[in-house]
Design a protein around this motif. Sequence first.
Motif, mmCIF file in Angstrom:
data_model
loop_
_atom_site.group_PDB
_atom_site.id
_atom_site.type_symbol
_atom_site.label_atom_id
_atom_site.label_comp_id
_atom_site.label_asym_id
_atom_site.label_seq_id
_atom_site.Cartn_x
_atom_site.Cartn_y
_atom_site.Cartn_z
ATOM 1 N N GLU A 44 0.831 -1.209 0.000
ATOM 2 C CA GLU A 44 0.000 0.000 0.000
ATOM 3 C C GLU A 44 0.865 1.259 0.000
ATOM 4 O O GLU A 44 0.630 2.199 -0.766
ATOM 5 C CB GLU A 44 -0.915 -0.013 1.227
ATOM 6 N N LYS A 45 1.884 1.261 0.841
ATOM 7 C CA LYS A 45 2.783 2.414 0.919
ATOM 8 C C LYS A 45 3.486 2.643 -0.415
ATOM 9 O O LYS A 45 3.572 3.772 -0.908
ATOM 10 C CB LYS A 45 3.812 2.174 2.023
ATOM 11 N N ASN A 46 3.999 1.558 -1.018
ATOM 12 C CA ASN A 46 4.732 1.691 -2.271
ATOM 13 C C ASN A 46 3.843 2.165 -3.416
ATOM 14 O O ASN A 46 4.254 2.990 -4.236
ATOM 15 C CB ASN A 46 5.378 0.349 -2.639
ATOM 16 N N ILE A 47 2.641 1.625 -3.490
ATOM 17 C CA ILE A 47 1.721 2.025 -4.562
ATOM 18 C C ILE A 47 1.364 3.505 -4.432
ATOM 19 O O ILE A 47 1.315 4.242 -5.435
ATOM 20 C CB ILE A 47 0.451 1.151 -4.534
ATOM 21 N N LYS A 48 1.152 3.964 -3.219
ATOM 22 C CA LYS A 48 0.836 5.377 -3.004
ATOM 23 C C LYS A 48 2.001 6.279 -3.382
ATOM 24 O O LYS A 48 1.813 7.393 -3.875
ATOM 25 C CB LYS A 48 0.442 5.614 -1.540
ATOM 26 N N ARG A 49 3.230 5.800 -3.161
ATOM 27 C CA ARG A 49 4.405 6.599 -3.532
ATOM 28 C C ARG A 49 4.544 6.676 -5.048
ATOM 29 O O ARG A 49 4.889 7.719 -5.595
ATOM 30 C CB ARG A 49 5.667 6.014 -2.910
ATOM 31 N N THR A 62 -5.463 -3.009 -6.943
ATOM 32 C CA THR A 62 -4.077 -3.289 -7.326
ATOM 33 C C THR A 62 -3.435 -4.263 -6.350
ATOM 34 O O THR A 62 -2.703 -5.176 -6.751
ATOM 35 C CB THR A 62 -3.259 -1.982 -7.380
ATOM 36 N N ILE A 63 -3.712 -4.102 -5.059
ATOM 37 C CA ILE A 63 -3.152 -5.016 -4.060
ATOM 38 C C ILE A 63 -3.698 -6.432 -4.252
ATOM 39 O O ILE A 63 -2.947 -7.413 -4.223
ATOM 40 C CB ILE A 63 -3.445 -4.504 -2.638
ATOM 41 N N VAL A 64 -4.997 -6.551 -4.488
ATOM 42 C CA VAL A 64 -5.589 -7.873 -4.720
ATOM 43 C C VAL A 64 -5.012 -8.499 -5.983
ATOM 44 O O VAL A 64 -4.673 -9.691 -6.010
ATOM 45 C CB VAL A 64 -7.129 -7.766 -4.821
#
Length: 284
Positions: A44-49, A62-64
């Motif tokens: 979650e942190k990486n996708i938000k970055r 995206t995580i799923v």
Amino acid sequence: MIEALVTVVLYCLFRILPIDSASNLGGWLARRIGPRLSISTVAEKNIKRAFPDISANDLAQTIVAMWDNLGRVVAEYPHLPALRANGGGTRVKIIGAEHIDMLRDDGKPGIFFMAHIGNWEFSGIASAARNLPVDRVYRQANNPLTEWLFSRGRASIDGALIPKGRDGAKQILRTLKAGNHLAMLIDQKMNDGIAVPFFDIEAMTAPAIAQLALRLNCPVVPVRVKRLKGANFEVIVKPPISFTPSGDLQTDILAFMTIVNKEIESWIRDTPGQWLWIHNRWPK
């Protein structure tokens, strides 16, 4: 011990199932379990970055999707030997096979680079289908039994397996100096690497591929594995990176790796749910 036991049970189950059933089961299990694990907070942190404007719904999807792809990758490992035996059959469509052929026939060493996207192991099936043995650099699993099981799938593909580390670095150099070919996964953080932009954020990046290319004057070819549906793939092989050295080695290494990171970034932007987001790619 528990991890090893679970790995053995799942490996045997996936092996006896047809590949489509195994892939579907692996994806289903990972979708149900993965998002509940604490490591999903890293994703979650990486996708938000990488995508600061992403919506909550797209973030969750995206995580799923990432867990689904990872579960399928694991479930497909036991089937690599059979797929290797028939060149991937109809499951693997090779786009840009002429670039593999060029490396096979040019009489020089060469390097393929990939990322943990789609099912990265299928890049080896593509090169084998074009009669080009490729030595592969990989990270050994922490659990010896897990390492043994997954190495069985990898070993079915032509070429040596080179573990990361000091001894592996020596073997890499010997491989290329002998005129052989190498495949490297280069999308993970290397703490003692160099800072290179990745999604416009400096990320510590292993410079080895640039160092080798500049030292030995060998072509570097991007290879992306794209999952289409279930256990069906496109292996997209692009032309060698075009690069003219300036003569300043450190400047050239940074410039070369910037091109490489930008290429991998373009793959992730195209199919963000197929990349392994659970790695700490950027500094805290």
